[in-house]
Design a protein around this motif. Structure first.
Motif, PDB file in Angstrom:
ATOM      1  N   LYS A  31       0.803  -1.228   0.000  1.00  0.00           N
ATOM      2  CA  LYS A  31       0.000   0.000   0.000  1.00  0.00           C
ATOM      3  C   LYS A  31       0.833   1.273   0.000  1.00  0.00           C
ATOM      4  O   LYS A  31       0.287   2.344  -0.201  1.00  0.00           O
ATOM      5  CB  LYS A  31      -0.916   0.027   1.230  1.00  0.00           C
ATOM      6  CG  LYS A  31      -1.968  -1.050   1.232  1.00  0.00           C
ATOM      7  CD  LYS A  31      -2.960  -0.840   2.344  1.00  0.00           C
ATOM      8  CE  LYS A  31      -2.347  -1.196   3.669  1.00  0.00           C
ATOM      9  NZ  LYS A  31      -3.270  -1.115   4.796  1.00  0.00           N
ATOM     10  N   HIS A  32       2.127   1.192   0.225  1.00  0.00           N
ATOM     11  CA  HIS A  32       2.936   2.397   0.405  1.00  0.00           C
ATOM     12  C   HIS A  32       4.065   2.482  -0.614  1.00  0.00           C
ATOM     13  O   HIS A  32       4.606   1.469  -1.035  1.00  0.00           O
ATOM     14  CB  HIS A  32       3.519   2.432   1.821  1.00  0.00           C
ATOM     15  CG  HIS A  32       2.464   2.585   2.862  1.00  0.00           C
ATOM     16  ND1 HIS A  32       1.822   1.500   3.404  1.00  0.00           N
ATOM     17  CD2 HIS A  32       1.932   3.677   3.426  1.00  0.00           C
ATOM     18  CE1 HIS A  32       0.922   1.930   4.279  1.00  0.00           C
ATOM     19  NE2 HIS A  32       0.972   3.246   4.316  1.00  0.00           N
ATOM     20  N   ARG A  33       4.418   3.718  -0.968  1.00  0.00           N
ATOM     21  CA  ARG A  33       5.496   3.940  -1.930  1.00  0.00           C
ATOM     22  C   ARG A  33       6.873   3.834  -1.278  1.00  0.00           C
ATOM     23  O   ARG A  33       7.815   3.355  -1.881  1.00  0.00           O
ATOM     24  CB  ARG A  33       5.333   5.308  -2.589  1.00  0.00           C
ATOM     25  CG  ARG A  33       6.137   5.458  -3.862  1.00  0.00           C
ATOM     26  CD  ARG A  33       5.938   6.795  -4.496  1.00  0.00           C
ATOM     27  NE  ARG A  33       6.474   7.879  -3.694  1.00  0.00           N
ATOM     28  CZ  ARG A  33       7.770   8.127  -3.555  1.00  0.00           C
ATOM     29  NH1 ARG A  33       8.656   7.387  -4.137  1.00  0.00           N
ATOM     30  NH2 ARG A  33       8.175   9.142  -2.817  1.00  0.00           N
ATOM     31  N   VAL A  34       7.005   4.290  -0.029  1.00  0.00           N
ATOM     32  CA  VAL A  34       8.264   4.198   0.710  1.00  0.00           C
ATOM     33  C   VAL A  34       8.038   3.245   1.883  1.00  0.00           C
ATOM     34  O   VAL A  34       7.069   3.402   2.626  1.00  0.00           O
ATOM     35  CB  VAL A  34       8.731   5.580   1.222  1.00  0.00           C
ATOM     36  CG1 VAL A  34      10.010   5.446   2.036  1.00  0.00           C
ATOM     37  CG2 VAL A  34       8.928   6.547   0.062  1.00  0.00           C
ATOM     38  N   SER A  35       8.930   2.277   2.012  1.00  0.00           N
ATOM     39  CA  SER A  35       8.780   1.288   3.078  1.00  0.00           C
ATOM     40  C   SER A  35      10.114   1.001   3.738  1.00  0.00           C
ATOM     41  O   SER A  35      11.164   1.087   3.104  1.00  0.00           O
ATOM     42  CB  SER A  35       8.224  -0.032   2.531  1.00  0.00           C
ATOM     43  OG  SER A  35       6.911   0.115   2.070  1.00  0.00           O
ATOM     44  N   ILE A  36      10.029   0.647   5.002  1.00  0.00           N
ATOM     45  CA  ILE A  36      11.189   0.154   5.740  1.00  0.00           C
ATOM     46  C   ILE A  36      10.930  -1.325   5.992  1.00  0.00           C
ATOM     47  O   ILE A  36       9.924  -1.687   6.608  1.00  0.00           O
ATOM     48  CB  ILE A  36      11.379   0.916   7.062  1.00  0.00           C
ATOM     49  CG1 ILE A  36      11.648   2.391   6.767  1.00  0.00           C
ATOM     50  CG2 ILE A  36      12.518   0.296   7.870  1.00  0.00           C
ATOM     51  CD1 ILE A  36      11.674   3.269   7.982  1.00  0.00           C
ATOM     52  N   LEU A  37      11.813  -2.158   5.478  1.00  0.00           N
ATOM     53  CA  LEU A  37      11.630  -3.598   5.585  1.00  0.00           C
ATOM     54  C   LEU A  37      12.842  -4.243   6.241  1.00  0.00           C
ATOM     55  O   LEU A  37      13.905  -3.629   6.356  1.00  0.00           O
ATOM     56  CB  LEU A  37      11.436  -4.212   4.196  1.00  0.00           C
ATOM     57  CG  LEU A  37      10.243  -3.735   3.383  1.00  0.00           C
ATOM     58  CD1 LEU A  37      10.227  -4.429   2.026  1.00  0.00           C
ATOM     59  CD2 LEU A  37       8.933  -3.994   4.111  1.00  0.00           C
ATOM     60  N   TYR A  38      12.690  -5.449   6.642  1.00  0.00           N
ATOM     61  CA  TYR A  38      13.775  -6.276   7.125  1.00  0.00           C
ATOM     62  C   TYR A  38      13.491  -7.668   6.611  1.00  0.00           C
ATOM     63  O   TYR A  38      12.363  -7.986   6.242  1.00  0.00           O
ATOM     64  CB  TYR A  38      13.889  -6.254   8.649  1.00  0.00           C
ATOM     65  CG  TYR A  38      12.599  -6.595   9.346  1.00  0.00           C
ATOM     66  CD1 TYR A  38      12.277  -7.912   9.634  1.00  0.00           C
ATOM     67  CD2 TYR A  38      11.691  -5.601   9.691  1.00  0.00           C
ATOM     68  CE1 TYR A  38      11.081  -8.226  10.249  1.00  0.00           C
ATOM     69  CE2 TYR A  38      10.497  -5.907  10.304  1.00  0.00           C
ATOM     70  CZ  TYR A  38      10.191  -7.219  10.586  1.00  0.00           C
ATOM     71  OH  TYR A  38       9.014  -7.525  11.183  1.00  0.00           O
ATOM     72  N   GLY A  39      14.483  -8.465   6.528  1.00  0.00           N
ATOM     73  CA  GLY A  39      14.291  -9.833   6.062  1.00  0.00           C
ATOM     74  C   GLY A  39      14.953 -10.793   7.017  1.00  0.00           C
ATOM     75  O   GLY A  39      15.701 -10.401   7.914  1.00  0.00           O
ATOM     76  N   GLU A  40      14.650 -12.037   6.802  1.00  0.00           N
ATOM     77  CA  GLU A  40      15.348 -13.071   7.563  1.00  0.00           C
ATOM     78  C   GLU A  40      16.802 -13.066   7.107  1.00  0.00           C
ATOM     79  O   GLU A  40      17.091 -12.752   5.961  1.00  0.00           O
ATOM     80  CB  GLU A  40      14.714 -14.437   7.284  1.00  0.00           C
ATOM     81  CG  GLU A  40      13.253 -14.528   7.676  1.00  0.00           C
ATOM     82  CD  GLU A  40      13.049 -14.470   9.172  1.00  0.00           C
ATOM     83  OE1 GLU A  40      13.896 -15.013   9.911  1.00  0.00           O
ATOM     84  OE2 GLU A  40      12.054 -13.872   9.599  1.00  0.00           O
ATOM     85  N   ASP A  41      17.698 -13.400   7.994  1.00  0.00           N
ATOM     86  CA  ASP A  41      19.112 -13.461   7.626  1.00  0.00           C
ATOM     87  C   ASP A  41      19.390 -14.745   6.851  1.00  0.00           C
ATOM     88  O   ASP A  41      20.067 -15.650   7.328  1.00  0.00           O
ATOM     89  CB  ASP A  41      20.002 -13.380   8.872  1.00  0.00           C
ATOM     90  CG  ASP A  41      20.254 -11.952   9.309  1.00  0.00           C
ATOM     91  OD1 ASP A  41      19.850 -11.024   8.595  1.00  0.00           O
ATOM     92  OD2 ASP A  41      20.882 -11.775  10.366  1.00  0.00           O
ATOM     93  N   GLN A  42      18.863 -14.814   5.642  1.00  0.00           N
ATOM     94  CA  GLN A  42      19.046 -15.984   4.786  1.00  0.00           C
ATOM     95  C   GLN A  42      20.275 -15.782   3.903  1.00  0.00           C
ATOM     96  O   GLN A  42      20.164 -15.614   2.690  1.00  0.00           O
ATOM     97  CB  GLN A  42      17.807 -16.207   3.923  1.00  0.00           C
ATOM     98  CG  GLN A  42      16.577 -16.577   4.699  1.00  0.00           C
ATOM     99  CD  GLN A  42      15.388 -16.726   3.777  1.00  0.00           C
ATOM    100  OE1 GLN A  42      15.048 -15.810   3.043  1.00  0.00           O
ATOM    101  NE2 GLN A  42      14.764 -17.884   3.822  1.00  0.00           N
ATOM    102  N   PHE A  43      21.431 -15.811   4.503  1.00  0.00           N
ATOM    103  CA  PHE A  43      22.659 -15.580   3.761  1.00  0.00           C
ATOM    104  C   PHE A  43      22.942 -16.678   2.746  1.00  0.00           C
ATOM    105  O   PHE A  43      23.791 -16.516   1.873  1.00  0.00           O
ATOM    106  CB  PHE A  43      23.841 -15.369   4.708  1.00  0.00           C
ATOM    107  CG  PHE A  43      23.849 -13.989   5.308  1.00  0.00           C
ATOM    108  CD1 PHE A  43      24.471 -12.938   4.653  1.00  0.00           C
ATOM    109  CD2 PHE A  43      23.219 -13.735   6.509  1.00  0.00           C
ATOM    110  CE1 PHE A  43      24.468 -11.659   5.177  1.00  0.00           C
ATOM    111  CE2 PHE A  43      23.214 -12.463   7.050  1.00  0.00           C
ATOM    112  CZ  PHE A  43      23.834 -11.415   6.383  1.00  0.00           C
TER     113      PHE A  43
END
Length: 162
Positions: free
Chosen positions: A81-93
């Motif tokens: 729904k948003h144009r700017v987002s702050i995300l994080y992900g799993e540390d799937q190196f």
């Protein structure tokens, strides 16, 4: 993935907004701009600097806060729904080639790979040559941030003669 969204997801390396604080607004209304949470941590660490980087870090924080206050800043649950987002992900190196360190720069690349796996068109944007090289080595589309440049070539400048 939201079927209506067909634009690009630009993941900004921390150096981009530190160099050009309004950069998050320069990728078009139909595209998404994404910050990994580690970039926010790095910006937070820079805000105490008494130089241009500190000034720019504080400005980026103000802009992100304004978007949040206007309910225009998205997170993981409201990403579509948003144009700017702050995300994080799993540390799937394991999504990266062997030998990549577990560091913040590479966490951003992991997020890019995770979004690609969900079917998004992802573009990693940086001014750091090594970050761009690593992104390309991982098969991630990468672009150098140039939007702040006023001219493309010296030939475009007025020579002073007519």
């Amino acid at each position: 993935m939201n079927e209506k969204f067909s634009g690009k997801c630009f993941i900004l390396d921390t150096c981009v907004p530190i160099h050009d604080p309004p950069s998050m607004h320069k990728f078009g209304e139909k595209n998404k701009v994404i910050f990994h949470i580690v970039s926010i941590e790095e910006i937070d660490g820079l805000k105490k600097c008494r130089d241009e980087r500190g000034l720019n870090a504080r400005e980026v924080s103000r802009q992100l806060l304004a978007l949040n206050d206007q309910k225009k800043l998205g997170g993981p649950s409201s990403f579509d729904k948003h144009r700017v987002s702050i995300l994080y992900g799993e540390d799937q190196f394991d999504l990266l080639p062997p030998g990549f360190e577990r560091n913040n720069d590479n966490r951003i690349l992991v997020l890019a790979k995770q979004l690609e796996a969900k079917g998004y068109h992802v573009v990693f944007v940086s001014q750091d040559a090594n970050a761009l090289i690593k992104a390309a080595a991982c098969g991630i589309e990468a672009e150098i941030y140039k939007n702040d440049r006023l001219i493309e070539t010296l030939g475009a400048l007025y020579s002073g003669r007519t």
